[in-house]
Design a protein around this motif. Sequence first.
Motif, short mmCIF file in Angstrom:
data_model
loop_
_atom_site.label_atom_id
_atom_site.label_comp_id
_atom_site.label_asym_id
_atom_site.label_seq_id
_atom_site.Cartn_x
_atom_site.Cartn_y
_atom_site.Cartn_z
N UNK A 219 0.85 -1.20 0.00
CA UNK A 219 0.00 0.00 0.00
C UNK A 219 0.88 1.25 0.00
N UNK A 220 1.85 1.30 0.90
CA UNK A 220 2.77 2.45 0.95
C UNK A 220 3.91 2.22 -0.03
N UNK A 221 3.58 2.22 -1.32
CA UNK A 221 4.61 2.02 -2.34
C UNK A 221 5.55 3.23 -2.34
N UNK A 222 6.76 3.04 -2.86
CA UNK A 222 7.73 4.13 -2.90
C UNK A 222 7.15 5.33 -3.65
N UNK A 223 6.52 5.07 -4.79
CA UNK A 223 5.97 6.16 -5.60
C UNK A 223 4.86 6.90 -4.87
N UNK A 224 4.00 6.14 -4.19
CA UNK A 224 2.87 6.78 -3.49
C UNK A 224 3.36 7.60 -2.30
N UNK A 225 4.29 7.04 -1.53
CA UNK A 225 4.83 7.77 -0.36
C UNK A 225 5.49 9.06 -0.84
N UNK A 226 6.25 8.96 -1.91
CA UNK A 226 6.93 10.14 -2.43
C UNK A 226 5.92 11.20 -2.88
N UNK A 227 4.88 10.77 -3.58
CA UNK A 227 3.86 11.71 -4.06
C UNK A 227 3.16 12.41 -2.88
N UNK A 228 2.79 11.63 -1.89
CA UNK A 228 2.09 12.21 -0.73
C UNK A 228 3.02 13.15 0.04
N UNK A 229 4.28 12.75 0.23
CA UNK A 229 5.20 13.60 0.99
C UNK A 229 5.45 14.92 0.26
N UNK A 230 5.54 14.86 -1.06
CA UNK A 230 5.78 16.09 -1.81
C UNK A 230 4.57 17.02 -1.77
N UNK A 231 3.37 16.44 -1.93
CA UNK A 231 2.15 17.26 -1.85
C UNK A 231 2.03 17.88 -0.45
N UNK A 232 2.36 17.07 0.55
CA UNK A 232 2.29 17.55 1.93
C UNK A 232 3.30 18.69 2.15
N UNK A 233 4.49 18.50 1.63
CA UNK A 233 5.54 19.51 1.81
C UNK A 233 5.13 20.84 1.18
N UNK A 234 4.47 20.78 0.03
CA UNK A 234 4.01 22.03 -0.61
C UNK A 234 3.03 22.75 0.30
N UNK A 235 2.15 21.96 0.94
CA UNK A 235 1.15 22.58 1.81
C UNK A 235 1.76 23.20 3.06
N UNK A 236 2.75 22.52 3.63
CA UNK A 236 3.31 23.06 4.87
C UNK A 236 4.47 24.00 4.62
N UNK A 237 4.92 24.08 3.36
CA UNK A 237 5.87 25.12 3.00
C UNK A 237 7.32 24.81 3.30
N UNK A 238 7.73 23.54 3.18
CA UNK A 238 9.16 23.25 3.26
C UNK A 238 9.48 22.18 2.22
N UNK A 239 10.76 22.04 1.90
CA UNK A 239 11.18 21.05 0.90
C UNK A 239 11.69 19.82 1.63
N UNK A 240 11.07 18.62 1.38
CA UNK A 240 11.53 17.42 2.09
C UNK A 240 12.86 16.93 1.56
N UNK A 241 13.61 16.23 2.41
CA UNK A 241 14.86 15.63 1.96
C UNK A 241 14.54 14.55 0.93
N UNK A 242 15.50 14.27 0.02
CA UNK A 242 15.29 13.23 -0.99
C UNK A 242 15.14 11.88 -0.30
N UNK A 243 14.36 10.95 -0.94
CA UNK A 243 14.12 9.63 -0.35
C UNK A 243 15.42 8.83 -0.31
#
Length: 243
Positions: A219-243
């Motif tokens: 369920x928590x595939x690499x692609x899905x986790x990455x997509x969700x983390x990036x969308x989340x980061x845009x909302x909270x206003x910081x850039x996440x570290x690379x996976x």
Amino acid sequence: MLAGYQHLLFAGRRLQWDEAAIDLGPDARAVADLPTAVRARLDRLVAGFCVAETAVAQHLDPFVARSAAVDPDAHACFALQQGDERRHARFFARVADEVLGLPADPRALAGPAIVGLFEEDLPRRAAALAADAEAFGAAVGLYHLVLEGIVFAIGQDALLDELDALDGALPGTRAGVARVQGDERWHVGLGVLHLRTLGAPVDVTEPARRAAAAWGPGIATVARVDRVLRAHARRVGFVPAAA
Ligand SMILES: [Fe+2]
Ligand SMILES: [Fe+2]
């Protein structure tokens, strides 16, 4: 642009819906024809949401209580959110019972990692918050950013992907999950606003990656986790570290 509490309250009130009005009859009739592997993933996701939504509804009490000291509109937001979470728990309980016929206790199907996050970590943080107002930032960070913004978002993304691949076979479930997802977005917005009001940090990348794994690799595939983390980061206003 950061919305204020009044704006979120307006949005949250406008999004209100009734889980009892959703017709799950067609879903219940269609479920027997689903492939076994699809059915297994749906069972696990819905069981996970039953555990998670019940826990978050239950453990919002200290958030509602503490927010009263911050701002009356913040207090109204947390109280409205608690009503949303209770509705989500009722909706997933209906899907579990009326559509999938899951056992009354969904913990074994949800898995120990989901149960641990929502029935051990969250209550511990909520209890700390009930005892000490200084714990508000850490509690909101866990609840709104990690659990709602990451763990729920990954589960909703996976659930909607599964349902969309069925070409409308479970229309009531699809409609309800989309409404839940809409609610969760303003809840995450509430968490971000609240952390900024408190001056608390909003970067939760590291605990979020660990929490994301709670659903398991199917369920928590690499692609899905990455997509969700990036969308989340845009909302909270910081850039996440690379996976
Ligand atoms: Fe929820
Ligand atoms: Fe929520």
